[in-house]
Design an enzyme around this catalytic site. Structure first.
Site, mmCIF file in Angstrom:
data_model
loop_
_atom_site.group_PDB
_atom_site.id
_atom_site.type_symbol
_atom_site.label_atom_id
_atom_site.label_comp_id
_atom_site.label_asym_id
_atom_site.label_seq_id
_atom_site.Cartn_x
_atom_site.Cartn_y
_atom_site.Cartn_z
ATOM 1 N N SER A 149 4.926 8.280 9.774
ATOM 2 C CA SER A 149 5.013 9.121 10.972
ATOM 3 C C SER A 149 4.758 8.287 12.231
ATOM 4 C CB SER A 149 3.975 10.231 10.881
ATOM 5 O OG SER A 149 2.679 9.651 10.829
ATOM 6 N N CYS A 197 14.001 10.352 7.088
ATOM 7 C CA CYS A 197 13.873 10.048 8.515
ATOM 8 C C CYS A 197 15.258 10.017 9.165
ATOM 9 C CB CYS A 197 13.166 8.727 8.723
ATOM 10 S SG CYS A 197 14.092 7.359 8.060
ATOM 11 N N LYS A 253 0.885 -1.182 0.000
ATOM 12 C CA LYS A 253 0.000 0.000 0.000
ATOM 13 C C LYS A 253 0.913 1.219 0.000
ATOM 14 C CE LYS A 253 -1.667 3.043 1.984
ATOM 15 N NZ LYS A 253 -1.382 4.453 1.594
HETATM 16 P P1 NAD Z 1 2.338 9.183 7.159
HETATM 17 O O1 NAD Z 1 2.388 8.539 8.486
HETATM 18 O O2 NAD Z 1 1.459 10.367 6.986
HETATM 19 O O3 NAD Z 1 1.846 8.120 6.054
HETATM 20 C C1 NAD Z 1 2.434 6.846 5.949
HETATM 21 C C2 NAD Z 1 1.399 5.864 5.435
HETATM 22 O O4 NAD Z 1 0.297 5.806 6.341
HETATM 23 C C3 NAD Z 1 0.816 6.258 4.081
HETATM 24 O O5 NAD Z 1 0.762 5.110 3.266
HETATM 25 C C4 NAD Z 1 -0.559 6.785 4.415
HETATM 26 O O6 NAD Z 1 -1.522 6.528 3.407
HETATM 27 C C5 NAD Z 1 -0.945 6.047 5.687
HETATM 28 N N1 NAD Z 1 -1.779 6.824 6.615
HETATM 29 C C6 NAD Z 1 -1.775 8.180 6.799
HETATM 30 N N2 NAD Z 1 -2.637 8.522 7.790
HETATM 31 C C7 NAD Z 1 -3.199 7.381 8.233
HETATM 32 C C8 NAD Z 1 -4.143 7.067 9.263
HETATM 33 N N3 NAD Z 1 -4.705 8.016 10.008
HETATM 34 N N4 NAD Z 1 -4.476 5.782 9.471
HETATM 35 C C9 NAD Z 1 -3.923 4.791 8.725
HETATM 36 N N5 NAD Z 1 -3.023 5.035 7.737
HETATM 37 C C10 NAD Z 1 -2.657 6.295 7.490
HETATM 38 O O7 NAD Z 1 3.843 9.499 6.734
HETATM 39 P P2 NAD Z 1 4.365 10.332 5.481
HETATM 40 O O8 NAD Z 1 4.023 11.767 5.684
HETATM 41 O O9 NAD Z 1 3.974 9.673 4.216
HETATM 42 O O10 NAD Z 1 5.939 10.129 5.623
HETATM 43 C C11 NAD Z 1 6.761 10.947 6.410
HETATM 44 C C12 NAD Z 1 6.996 10.324 7.757
HETATM 45 O O11 NAD Z 1 7.570 9.042 7.604
HETATM 46 C C13 NAD Z 1 7.988 11.107 8.610
HETATM 47 O O12 NAD Z 1 7.514 11.126 9.932
HETATM 48 C C14 NAD Z 1 9.267 10.290 8.520
HETATM 49 O O13 NAD Z 1 10.158 10.436 9.600
HETATM 50 C C15 NAD Z 1 8.701 8.917 8.460
HETATM 51 N N6 NAD Z 1 9.651 7.960 7.904
HETATM 52 C C16 NAD Z 1 10.246 7.106 8.769
HETATM 53 C C17 NAD Z 1 11.185 6.203 8.320
HETATM 54 C C18 NAD Z 1 11.867 5.271 9.270
HETATM 55 O O14 NAD Z 1 12.580 4.408 8.804
HETATM 56 N N7 NAD Z 1 11.706 5.398 10.567
HETATM 57 C C19 NAD Z 1 11.507 6.165 6.957
HETATM 58 C C20 NAD Z 1 10.859 7.035 6.086
HETATM 59 C C21 NAD Z 1 9.918 7.941 6.582
#
Ligand code: NAD
Length: 491
Positions: A233, A288, A180
């Site tokens: 996140s 990240c 996804k």
């Molecule tokens: P996000 O959490 O907004 O979205 C990630 C995924 O979750 C997406 O596929 C999205 O469709 C889904 N999603 C969003 N809201 C949701 C909800 N309420 N319920 C269920 N699913 C939901 O993250 P983003 O903005 O796409 O990415 C940036 C974030 O990812 C930053 O916080 C970054 O630090 C983190 N990140 C972490 C790593 C790591 O390895 N720790 C790596 C890359 C990115």
């Protein structure tokens, strides 16, 4: 909004199920090019029924795929790796269009995907199992079996690499997968599926369901899905971890970050200033692993001055891409404004930046802010933009104290010429990935990727050796062939 009401550069994105692209019965969202704000495609917000179809396809493919010897399964990833390399120009262009990162960063992402395949192709050599004669004539052995149908939920910042954190290892180890992707960057996933098909992956082994929150909820609830990895996140990582484990699945959820770089007065000025700036500004600070807090210990003004010079020479649109959305730009700029109002000193200001000819793009210039204090919101929360805050510290323990009070724990680095200080920080930083004189301490394969604290929920790492346990279950087998064994305590 429907899928067909405006002409876009790319046709509406389709789900990929059982080896073919299919429409979802869903509402659609616009997909933007962050560099100019144009709509380039549309993405469906798939419903439970779409997830059901993908799981059914994966379940159908699983018996044959999982029964194939691992040495045969990994042949797909030798071919897929070659295809990633062969198609790097086009793959990088697609990443740049949907995510905004500049060409060199997009290429690096594809090369990292290829490196992840390299590790997957070595899995037959490192998952051979164990065997021992535990009593006279009695043998115990451990063999690894796939978990079954698994899912992988990914963020916007690495449209090609983060899906490839999991696809090669999970699939080479015999699982079938539902991917996804982030609804903000859905285009690269389709090309991943096409290249895997070209590499010989049987239909149904990888399926893609596009969407947002309700699609993720359907994945967490689906009884046919037995393992989930999530990257995104911390807020959503907690939701997915709780909901997935509540439904009795194994879950590994990687969250957000606030990475601290500790710069000691003896740090080599040139290397330190260029590494610190590269860490905070690469991928427009949307990594990240990006450094976002510099703990400046003692006399470090000469290093900060060099950083200012480097940052002033950076040209948005050329050295640094846009951030992902108009909302992200607004949010990042509001953090800077609030810090300034609270008394921090903005050394280089990236607010209000536009790139000539791309006035609708979501650009934020690289920003350095000095004299930030640990209680400010910008020092505590994930900004996820090209912004480095500088907090002055009197010694290394003072600097480590600030790092320890962060709820996150993805990465931390120290810049110093002292081996003793370096070792001290490596041992004492509360983070899963630490570096010495390295701005982005991403472990390369075969080492696994994963943070600590609120940067990761679940056990193990998402890549490398650390992922093998997650993607498999071990079977312990005890056999007695030799009648010499007689009747003993194992009988
Ligand atoms: P996000 O959490 O907004 O979205 C990630 C995924 O979750 C997406 O596929 C999205 O469709 C889904 N999603 C969003 N809201 C949701 C909800 N309420 N319920 C269920 N699913 C939901 O993250 P983003 O903005 O796409 O990415 C940036 C974030 O990812 C930053 O916080 C970054 O630090 C983190 N990140 C972490 C790593 C790591 O390895 N720790 C790596 C890359 C990115």
């Amino acid at each position: 909004m429907t899928a067909i009401d405006i002409q876009t550069k790319y046709p509406p994105v389709r789900n990929y199920i059982a080896g073919g692209f299919v429409d979802a019965d869903a509402d659609y969202l616009d997909v933007f090019n962050p560099a100019d704000g144009r709509v380039i495609s549309r993405v469906p917000l798939s419903a439970r029924a779409d997830v059901d179809r993908a799981v059914a396809a994966a379940e159908k493919a699983f018996p044959v795929w999982s029964a194939m010897p691992i040495k045969e399964r990994v042949q797909v990833f030798f071919r897929y790796k070659a295809l990633l390399e062969k198609n790097i120009d086009e793959l990088a262009k697609l990443i740049t269009e949907e995510n905004g990162k500049i060409d060199s960063e997009a290429r690096a992402e594809v090369l990292k995907s290829a490196e992840l395949c390299e590790f997957a192709t070595s899995l037959p050599q490192i998952t051979a199992g164990e065997v021992l004669e535990v009593s006279r004539g009695v043998e115990c052995r451990v063999e690894r079996y796939p978990v079954g149908v698994v899912a992988c939920i990914t963020p916007f910042n690495f449209p090609n690499m983060v899906p490839n954190w999991t696809i090669p290892n999970a699939i080479a180890l015999g699982n079938c997968m539902i991917l996804k992707p982030s609804e903000l960057v859905p285009l690269s996933a389709g090309r991943i599926a096409e290249l895997l098909r070209e590499a010989g992956l049987p239909d149904g082994v990888l399926n893609i369901v596009h969407g947002g929150q309700q699609t993720v909820e359907a994945i967490c609830d689906h009884p046919g899905i037995h393992g989930i990895t999530f990257v995104g996140s911390t807020k959503v990582a907690k939701i997915v971890y709780r909901r997935g484990t509540q439904n009795l699945k194994r879950v590994l959820a990687l969250g957000g970050a606030k990475n601290h770089l500790i710069v000691m007065p003896d740090a080599e000025p040139e290397m330190t200033s260029s590494n610190v700036v590269a860490s905070m500004s690469g991928c427009a600070g949307q990594r990240c692993m990006a450094a976002s807090v510099m703990m400046a210990v003692g006399k470090t003004d000469h290093i900060i001055e060099r950083m200012v010079k480097i940052v002033r020479g950076m040209v948005p649109g050329q050295h640094i891409g846009p951030v992902i959305s108009r909302e992200a730009k607004k949010r990042i700029e509001s953090y800077i404004t609030e810090a300034e109002q609270q008394g921090a000193k903005v050394l280089v200001d990236g607010r209000g930046y536009t790139v000539p000819g791309k006035e609708e793009g979501y650009y934020v210039g690289p920003t350095l802010i000095d004299y930030v204090t640990p209680d400010m919101r910008i020092a505590q929360e994930e900004v996820f933009g090209p912004v480095m805050v500088i907090i002055r510290a009197k010694d290394v323990d003072d600097a480590l104290g600030v790092q320890h009070r962060s709820p996150y724990g993805n990465a931390a680095s120290v810049f110093t010429e002292s081996g003793g200080v370096a070792r001290y920080v490596m041992e004492n930083a509360s983070a899963g990935m630490v570096g010495v004189n390295v701005g982005v301490p991403v472990p390369r394969e075969p080492f696994g990727f994963g943070g600590w604290n609120e940067s990761k929920f679940g056990v193990g790492d998402i890549t490398g050796r650390g992922s093998i346990e997650f993607w498999t279950q071990s079977k312990k087998m005890t056999t007695k062939w030799n009648k010499e064994a007689g009747v003993n305590w194992m009988s």
